[in-house]
Design a protein around this motif. Structure first.
Motif, PDB file in Angstrom:
ATOM      1  N   MET A 147      26.249 -62.194  30.882  1.00 26.07           N
ATOM      2  CA  MET A 147      25.531 -61.809  32.070  1.00 26.07           C
ATOM      3  C   MET A 147      24.450 -60.769  31.732  1.00 26.07           C
ATOM      4  N   ILE A 148      24.814 -59.795  30.910  1.00 29.97           N
ATOM      5  CA  ILE A 148      23.848 -58.758  30.546  1.00 29.97           C
ATOM      6  C   ILE A 148      22.712 -59.352  29.722  1.00 29.97           C
ATOM      7  N   ARG A 149      23.066 -60.227  28.780  1.00 28.95           N
ATOM      8  CA  ARG A 149      22.026 -60.859  27.955  1.00 28.95           C
ATOM      9  C   ARG A 149      21.071 -61.653  28.836  1.00 28.95           C
ATOM     10  N   GLY A 150      21.610 -62.379  29.804  1.00 28.40           N
ATOM     11  CA  GLY A 150      20.778 -63.152  30.733  1.00 28.40           C
ATOM     12  C   GLY A 150      19.861 -62.263  31.552  1.00 28.40           C
ATOM     13  N   ALA A 151      20.383 -61.112  31.990  1.00 27.15           N
ATOM     14  CA  ALA A 151      19.558 -60.175  32.758  1.00 27.15           C
ATOM     15  C   ALA A 151      18.432 -59.608  31.899  1.00 27.15           C
ATOM     16  N   LEU A 152      18.736 -59.308  30.629  1.00 26.62           N
ATOM     17  CA  LEU A 152      17.694 -58.784  29.730  1.00 26.62           C
ATOM     18  C   LEU A 152      16.616 -59.832  29.460  1.00 26.62           C
ATOM     19  N   VAL A 153      17.033 -61.064  29.282  1.00 21.75           N
ATOM     20  CA  VAL A 153      16.068 -62.151  29.074  1.00 21.75           C
ATOM     21  C   VAL A 153      15.175 -62.266  30.309  1.00 21.75           C
ATOM     22  N   ALA A 154      15.783 -62.258  31.495  1.00 25.38           N
ATOM     23  CA  ALA A 154      15.011 -62.365  32.733  1.00 25.38           C
ATOM     24  C   ALA A 154      14.043 -61.188  32.875  1.00 25.38           C
ATOM     25  N   LEU A 155      14.490 -60.009  32.532  1.00 27.43           N
ATOM     26  CA  LEU A 155      13.646 -58.818  32.605  1.00 27.43           C
ATOM     27  C   LEU A 155      12.431 -58.955  31.690  1.00 27.43           C
ATOM     28  N   LEU A 156      12.655 -59.390  30.456  1.00 31.87           N
ATOM     29  CA  LEU A 156      11.551 -59.556  29.515  1.00 31.87           C
ATOM     30  C   LEU A 156      10.616 -60.697  29.929  1.00 31.87           C
ATOM     31  N   GLU A 157      11.173 -61.738  30.515  1.00 35.82           N
ATOM     32  CA  GLU A 157      10.349 -62.883  30.940  1.00 35.82           C
ATOM     33  C   GLU A 157       9.413 -62.504  32.091  1.00 35.82           C
ATOM     34  N   LEU A 158       9.708 -61.415  32.804  1.00 30.32           N
ATOM     35  CA  LEU A 158       8.823 -60.949  33.879  1.00 30.32           C
ATOM     36  C   LEU A 158       7.531 -60.347  33.335  1.00 30.32           C
ATOM     37  N   GLU A 159       7.545 -59.971  32.067  1.00 30.80           N
ATOM     38  CA  GLU A 159       6.371 -59.359  31.445  1.00 30.80           C
ATOM     39  C   GLU A 159       5.392 -60.464  31.037  1.00 30.80           C
ATOM     40  N   PRO A 160       4.133 -60.386  31.492  1.00 30.29           N
ATOM     41  CA  PRO A 160       3.191 -61.477  31.231  1.00 30.29           C
ATOM     42  C   PRO A 160       2.845 -61.663  29.750  1.00 30.29           C
ATOM     43  N   ASP A 161       2.980 -60.616  28.951  1.00 30.90           N
ATOM     44  CA  ASP A 161       2.597 -60.715  27.540  1.00 30.90           C
ATOM     45  C   ASP A 161       3.786 -60.905  26.598  1.00 30.90           C
ATOM     46  N   LEU A 162       4.990 -61.032  27.139  1.00 29.18           N
ATOM     47  CA  LEU A 162       6.188 -61.216  26.311  1.00 29.18           C
ATOM     48  C   LEU A 162       6.821 -62.558  26.624  1.00 29.18           C
ATOM     49  N   ARG A 163       7.359 -63.188  25.565  1.00 28.07           N
ATOM     50  CA  ARG A 163       8.045 -64.473  25.743  1.00 28.07           C
ATOM     51  C   ARG A 163       9.315 -64.462  24.914  1.00 28.07           C
ATOM     52  N   VAL A 164      10.423 -64.773  25.537  1.00 25.12           N
ATOM     53  CA  VAL A 164      11.705 -64.872  24.840  1.00 25.12           C
ATOM     54  C   VAL A 164      11.795 -66.285  24.278  1.00 25.12           C
ATOM     55  N   VAL A 165      11.925 -66.394  22.956  1.00 23.69           N
ATOM     56  CA  VAL A 165      11.953 -67.715  22.329  1.00 23.69           C
ATOM     57  C   VAL A 165      13.379 -68.205  22.072  1.00 23.69           C
ATOM     58  N   ALA A 166      14.342 -67.298  22.087  1.00 22.11           N
ATOM     59  CA  ALA A 166      15.745 -67.689  21.880  1.00 22.11           C
ATOM     60  C   ALA A 166      16.641 -66.541  22.296  1.00 22.11           C
TER      61      ALA A 166
END
Length: 190
Positions: free
Chosen positions: A1-20
């Motif tokens: 759950m925490i990992r998913g929240a962190l991924v979602a948080l980073l995905e909100l940033e227009p210049d950052l992309r989570v690749v895995a």
């Protein structure tokens, strides 16, 4: 759950992309080799291979990938171990959410990011007083092994094991081995 929240948080940033995103430490290197990230955000407490060992593997196989530790382990000794493992950033999970995106950007641009309060505490605390052998024996004791069992396993004399454990206890300022283990863990020496 925490990992998913962190991924979602980073995905909100227009210049950052989570690749895995991976759950276990042994999955870090294969995912990084496949996706070639600029920054790997790791926790020290990963199941299987811990985050520090994963960072060492990652640096050896993919030196262009920089690493940022995001952890709840705010201990001076743990910070020192992370820096010795070659990590580029170290922030605590209780940092404000916007701090994670800032840290990822800073690490990606070649800067080091270290939680300032933890850095100050690490500076004041001094280096780990335990030798590698004392750390090894104290860690085995923490896992429940008795001195005789450790001596047999490592092919050491029982007196040698007891001497190392006594030295470790004295160096940590512990009253006994249990206290030495607690102090060593609290300081990130184990």
């Amino acid at each position: 759950m925490i990992r998913g929240a962190l991924v979602a948080l980073l995905e909100l940033e227009p210049d950052l992309r989570v690749v895995a995103d991976v759950e276990r430490g042994e999955d870090v290197l294969p995912a990084a080799l496949e996706h070639r990230p600029d920054v790997a955000v790791l926790d020290i407490d990963l199941p299987g291979v811990d985050g520090l060992a994963a960072a060492v593997q990652l640096h050896a196989a993919l030196p262009a990938c920089r690493t940022l530790m995001l952890t709840s382990l705010g201990r001076p000794g743990t910070l020192r171990r992370a820096l010795a493992a070659g990590v580029h950033g170290y922030i605590l999970k209780d940092a404000p959410p916007e701090e994670l995106a800032r840290a990822v950007r800073a690490v990606a641009s070649g800067r080091r990011v270290i939680d300032p309060q933890l850095a100050a505490t690490a500076w004041e605390a001094g280096p780990n007083p335990l030798t590698p052998r004392e750390r090894e024996l104290l860690a085995l004791t923490a896992e429940g092994a008795h001195a005789r069992e450790i001596a047999e396993r490592l092919r050491l004399g029982l007196g040698t094991v007891r001497n190392h454990l006594a030295n470790a206890t004295a160096k940590t300022g512990g009253r006994n081995r249990i206290d030495a283990i607690r102090i060593a863990r609290d300081n990130g020496w184990l």
